[in-house]
Design an enzyme around this catalytic site. Sequence first.
Site, short mmCIF file in Angstrom:
data_model
loop_
_atom_site.label_atom_id
_atom_site.label_comp_id
_atom_site.label_asym_id
_atom_site.label_seq_id
_atom_site.Cartn_x
_atom_site.Cartn_y
_atom_site.Cartn_z
N ASP A 1 0.77 -1.22 -0.04
CA ASP A 1 -0.27 -0.09 0.11
C ASP A 1 0.74 1.40 0.24
OD1 ASP A 1 1.03 -0.67 2.49
OD2 ASP A 1 -0.96 0.14 3.55
N HIS B 1 10.10 -0.03 8.67
CA HIS B 1 9.34 -1.35 8.85
C HIS B 1 9.66 -2.28 7.81
CE1 HIS B 1 7.43 0.47 12.49
NE2 HIS B 1 7.08 1.46 11.93
#
Length: 343
Positions: free
Chosen positions: A11, A253
Amino acid sequence: MSRIPVVIDTDPGLGEPGSDIDDGLAIALALRSPELDVLGLTIVNGNVDAATGTDVARRLTARLGRPDLPVVLGATQPLHRPMGPVRALFGEQPHRDADRELLGPTTDEHAADHLVRLAAEHPGELVVVAIGPMTNLALAVQRDPAFARNVRELVLMAGSATTYAQNITVVGDFNAYVDPEALEIVLRSGARVRMVGLDQTSQVMLSRDDAAALRAGGDDFGRWVADCTDAWIDFLGRAFPQRVEHRTSCFLHDPLVVAAVLRPDLLEWAGADVQVETGSELARGLVVADRGLALRPAGPHNATVAVATDTAGFRRLFLERISTAPASAPAELHTPHPVPPKE
């Protein structure tokens, strides 16, 4: 050995004002790593809406010299809940330039069907790196249960194996909270699953000093990343003034999840029975990785979870690859690291 065939389910918002940059950096790390054969990007609703994510991904792949790479639009909402309450948790929202035309998807095929097809075409070989909510993966499992058997493994950015996530809620990380029902389907699918959680990804950061080094010594892409990094840190400083770490740095991340495919030895792994909370409003998205450390024995292992990270080794790998695209090399020269055994 040949390169590892990979699809990244993502995303991405890299380049969008006020949007997290780590998905885009993970894509860049994968495309700049000759050990991986990136077959495409499947786009899921998450950090940005799926249409914007598709547009961002296509512009990013063009910037990286891969305009031919398939970018496939997928789920635009979680399986059961609307995104409105999640969007409301944030202040300034990621947004496109209103005058910029969306590039749109490269195919009418849904991302879930695309994943099913590629897994069937590469049985036992395809690695899916999922760095957004797990909606597309859950839909792939529902549409064809053989998907779980055909993939080599699913490598997920979700949960926290050694502590609470303390991300979008005290106990839930963004990817799990947005669609915990989808994550539950993936975990119960029978697929080989590896998970890298926030307890590990929060140990790796990109600083303003790193951005300055990329600007001084990187190629054109590295310099652009430096500008995006500074802009994202500026946003974090305004949005979370109480978080000291965000004054000078941002988390990496998702790049760590790509590194887990490139170099599994950078992380320490343990088998676990992983469950996700879908019922409780207070604990929605809580991921529990039971490694048998409590009084009761752990259940059957359905995943391998990361429990420690060589942060220095990861930073070296990431900064080297992002600074300059590596020269192409024959596939036979690359020996991918083996997948950790499923305990």
